[in-house]
Design an enzyme around this catalytic site. Structure first.
Site, PDB file in Angstrom:
ATOM      1  N   ASP A  52       0.843  -1.203   0.000  1.00  0.00           N
ATOM      2  CA  ASP A  52       0.000   0.000   0.000  1.00  0.00           C
ATOM      3  C   ASP A  52       0.880   1.256   0.000  1.00  0.00           C
ATOM      4  OD1 ASP A  52       0.890  -0.049   2.596  1.00  0.00           O
ATOM      5  OD2 ASP A  52      -1.096   0.061   3.536  1.00  0.00           O
ATOM      6  N   SER A  53       2.209   1.052   0.020  1.00  0.00           N
ATOM      7  CA  SER A  53       3.132   2.172  -0.199  1.00  0.00           C
ATOM      8  C   SER A  53       2.851   2.810  -1.555  1.00  0.00           C
ATOM      9  CB  SER A  53       4.587   1.685  -0.140  1.00  0.00           C
ATOM     10  OG  SER A  53       4.783   0.561  -0.981  1.00  0.00           O
ATOM     11  N   ASP A  91      -1.269  -6.292  -0.479  1.00  0.00           N
ATOM     12  CA  ASP A  91      -1.240  -5.649   0.841  1.00  0.00           C
ATOM     13  C   ASP A  91      -2.645  -5.167   1.183  1.00  0.00           C
ATOM     14  OD1 ASP A  91       0.017  -4.754   3.097  1.00  0.00           O
ATOM     15  OD2 ASP A  91       1.106  -3.118   2.122  1.00  0.00           O
ATOM     16  N   LYS A 120      -0.970  -9.562   2.748  1.00  0.00           N
ATOM     17  CA  LYS A 120      -0.180  -9.137   3.914  1.00  0.00           C
ATOM     18  C   LYS A 120      -1.066  -8.253   4.781  1.00  0.00           C
ATOM     19  CE  LYS A 120       3.077  -5.782   3.744  1.00  0.00           C
ATOM     20  NZ  LYS A 120       2.525  -4.816   4.713  1.00  0.00           N
ATOM     21  N   GLU A 190       9.745  -4.351  10.089  1.00  0.00           N
ATOM     22  CA  GLU A 190      10.104  -3.021   9.563  1.00  0.00           C
ATOM     23  C   GLU A 190      10.628  -2.099  10.662  1.00  0.00           C
ATOM     24  OE1 GLU A 190       7.157  -1.234   7.025  1.00  0.00           O
ATOM     25  OE2 GLU A 190       8.348   0.599   6.781  1.00  0.00           O
TER      26      GLU A 190
HETATM   27  O1  KIV Z   1       3.535  -1.124   1.618  1.00  0.00           O
HETATM   28  C1  KIV Z   1       4.686  -1.555   1.528  1.00  0.00           C
HETATM   29  O2  KIV Z   1       5.390  -1.336   0.542  1.00  0.00           O
HETATM   30  C2  KIV Z   1       5.198  -2.349   2.635  1.00  0.00           C
HETATM   31  C3  KIV Z   1       6.641  -2.698   2.607  1.00  0.00           C
HETATM   32  C4  KIV Z   1       7.461  -1.519   2.924  1.00  0.00           C
HETATM   33  C5  KIV Z   1       6.934  -3.842   3.483  1.00  0.00           C
HETATM   34  O3  KIV Z   1       4.471  -2.662   3.516  1.00  0.00           O
END
Ligand code: KIV
Length: 307
Positions: A52-53, A91, A120, A190
């Site tokens: 979700d980044s 995610d 995730k 993290e």
């Molecule tokens: O959203 C994301 O990219 C993440 C990673 C940084 C693990 O959760």
């Protein structure tokens, strides 16, 4: 390793666990779109996380909290289409797993609608019940402990290394065990001090995938735009292996200069048609010219001056 041969099949959670058992360190990268996913898959990256980044690095939001299920499904489906071998993990966005029912429904959409293999979710002890329910429903889950960006507002708004005090370190160990016991096949760790991340790794059977957590994890994950030097900001834990921002900047500047100078497109980038056909289309053939307006005769084919 390349994913381009005909015999390529998609990796499963069992494959990842076998690689871990064999002592292989596991690389994982974020991916958000079809062409990048294709390249990462061809390069043999075994796990791609549609993080979700994407809210921040791709969509320009100030926080991941704004990312929706619709956006995550849209990008996850593109990454799945771009890959043949990588295990694709979707995610789950903020509030999409607030209750067991919502979690099962939304995680199911990642698998059914977007074609992901796993999801995730953030949180250790606090998310164990949800992880358990998802695993029971047949959905592979990767956990995420330490700094959990979806809780940023609830954690004071500032990105912070987690687990630095005695109690916080114990809390993180408990989180890691809870995620494993709930049935997750791996866990992202993290922004955690490297010694603590290494100890967590040594106490788990499942792989830890570190980001800003030192080299003692079972694998590493990076945000692809950080690694490629594409973003306008790079966190301390990231290393840029390319300068795509600079490359793109100079490529588009050069292209724009060519347009202004009239040197783009050149003959090689253009198509030509048969000259005789063009003459015909424009009414320039001998037949077309025969009955001219000067003769006072009607002319059914438009001459080029009429076009
Ligand atoms: O959203 C994301 O990219 C993440 C990673 C940084 C693990 O959760």
């Amino acid at each position: 390793m390349s994913a381009s041969s005909d015999s390529v099949r998609r990796l499963t959670v069992a494959d990842i666990l076998r690689m871990h058992a064999d002592g292989e360190r596991l690389p994982m990268l974020t991916a958000y779109d079809y062409p990048t996913a294709q390249i990462l898959d061809e390069a043999g990256i075994p796990m791609l996380l549609v993080g979700d980044s994407l809210g921040q690095v791709l969509l320009g939001y100030d926080t991941t909290v704004r990312v929706t299920m619709a956006e995550m499904l849209h990008h996850t489906a593109a990454v799945v289409r771009g890959t043949q071998r990588a295990l694709v993990i979707g995610d789950m966005p903020f509030l999409s797993y607030a209750s067991v029912d919502e979690a099962v429904e939304n995680a199911g959409r990642f698998l059914r609608e977007a074609g992901a293999t796993a999801v995730k979710i953030e949180g250790g002890v606090r998310s164990a019940r949800i992880i358990e329910a998802l695993v029971r429903a047949g959905i592979p889950v990767m956990g995420h402990i330490g700094w959990t960006p979806q809780s940023q507002l609830g954690m004071g708004g500032k990105v912070r290394v987690q687990g630095k005090s005695r109690d916080a370190a114990r809390g993180l160990l408990a989180d890691a065990i809870a995620v494993q016991d709930a049935g997750a096949f791996g866990v992202v760790v993290e922004l955690v001090p490297e010694q603590l991340a290494a100890i967590i790794t040594s106490r788990l059977r499942i792989p830890t995938i570190g980001i800003g957590a030192g080299a003692g994890c079972s694998g590493q994950v990076q945000v692809i735009t950080d690694l490629l030097g594409l973003g306008d900001f790079r966190p301390k834990h990231a290393r840029a292996y390319a300068d795509l921002r600079g490359t793109i900047h100079s490529a588009v500047e050069t292209w724009a200069a060519d347009v202004v100078a009239g040197t783009f497109p050149a003959a090689a980038e253009s198509v030509r048609m048969d000259e005789a056909t063009l003459e015909e289309a424009l009414g320039r053939t001998a037949d077309d010219r025969a009955p001219t307006m000067a003769d006072g005769l009607p002319n059914g084919i438009p001459l080029d001056r009429d076009l």
